[in-house]
Design an enzyme around this catalytic site. Structure first.
Site, PDB file in Angstrom:
ATOM      1  N   ASP A 185      66.369  16.515  57.539  1.00  0.00           N
ATOM      2  CA  ASP A 185      66.332  15.254  56.813  1.00  0.00           C
ATOM      3  C   ASP A 185      65.871  14.184  57.798  1.00  0.00           C
ATOM      4  OD1 ASP A 185      66.976  13.224  54.818  1.00  0.00           O
ATOM      5  OD2 ASP A 185      68.776  12.833  56.003  1.00  0.00           O
ATOM      6  N   ASP A 190      66.238  10.118  57.338  1.00  0.00           N
ATOM      7  CA  ASP A 190      67.031   8.896  57.485  1.00  0.00           C
ATOM      8  C   ASP A 190      68.488   9.197  57.817  1.00  0.00           C
ATOM      9  OD1 ASP A 190      64.773   7.345  56.790  1.00  0.00           O
ATOM     10  OD2 ASP A 190      65.143   7.761  54.672  1.00  0.00           O
ATOM     11  N   ASP A 247      72.606  14.310  56.976  1.00  0.00           N
ATOM     12  CA  ASP A 247      73.801  13.466  56.995  1.00  0.00           C
ATOM     13  C   ASP A 247      74.358  13.237  55.605  1.00  0.00           C
ATOM     14  OD1 ASP A 247      73.104  10.248  56.080  1.00  0.00           O
ATOM     15  OD2 ASP A 247      71.475  11.667  56.304  1.00  0.00           O
TER      16      ASP A 247
END
Length: 215
Positions: A7, A9, A178
């Site tokens: 991922d 961001d 996250d």
């Protein structure tokens, strides 16, 4: 073939690339400051896993409507150099480099538009990137998207489509994120890792024996 899926961001960078891009556009007087408040309201729903992605993309693509990709590219490169590279987690760089040194195929996949994701990946030394696809008409961005959003379950759909197109069949896969929105992607991977996860996602990781990382 071994695959490492990242991922973007809050996983590779300490921030949200789409939000930072809008701030950049406002600073350069290419978008109204009002767009920042509208975007913040939509982002609050993202962290709860209930964002209206169609509304979000319509808002955030409005400033580049009528731009030609070749005209936008230098501005994006300036943005990445100025606002993104300084906030890449050092541990994230180390993990990217480790996978590359092992000969793994690395791909960055994000719910951000491909006009940002691909240049960011390139400047991080990552060849493969998947973002939300932008639509165009006669070579000009029209403010719309096309195809499946690389968001929530759509991330896994886009990844599997990409693997099929590339004729790749990973024997082992790693995934890093996250976000609870990426739970389908983490569940897909053989070796999932939660990076800087919130309390809910960390609890899931602990229950399932996933790797927990704080970058």
């Amino acid at each position: 073939m071994k695959l490492a899926i990242f991922d973007l961001d809050e996983t590779l960078i300490a921030g949200d690339s789409a939000s930072l891009w809008l701030e950049f556009m406002v600073q350069h007087k290419l978008a109204s400051a009002e767009i920042l408040l509208q975007e913040q309201n939509l982002m609050s729903a993202y962290y709860q896993g209930r964002m209206d992605m169609s509304a979000y993309m319509a808002l955030t693509l409005a400033p580049i409507r009528y731009w030609q990709p070749q005209d936008l590219a230098p501005l994006v490169d300036k943005f990445v150099q100025q606002d993104i590279l300084p906030i890449v987690y050092p541990d994230a760089r180390d993990r990217l480099h480790w996978h590359q040194a092992q000969g793994h195929t690395v791909v960055i996949i994000s719910a951000t538009g491909e006009h940002l994701v691909k240049p960011i990946a390139r400047m991080l030394g990552v060849e493969h990137a998947i973002g939300i696809m932008l639509d165009s008409c006669e070579g000009v961005y029209n403010g719309r998207t096309r195809g499946v959003y690389s968001y929530q379950e759509g991330k896994l759909t886009r990844l599997q489509d990409w693997l099929h197109q590339q004729q790749l069949n990973p024997e082992l896969s790693y995934a890093y994120s996250d976000s609870l929105n990426d739970l389908p992607l983490l569940e897909y991977a053989d070796r999932p890792a939660v990076v800087n996860g919130d309390q809910h996602l960390r609890l899931i990781a602990q229950q399932r024996g996933w790797e927990l990382l704080d970058w």
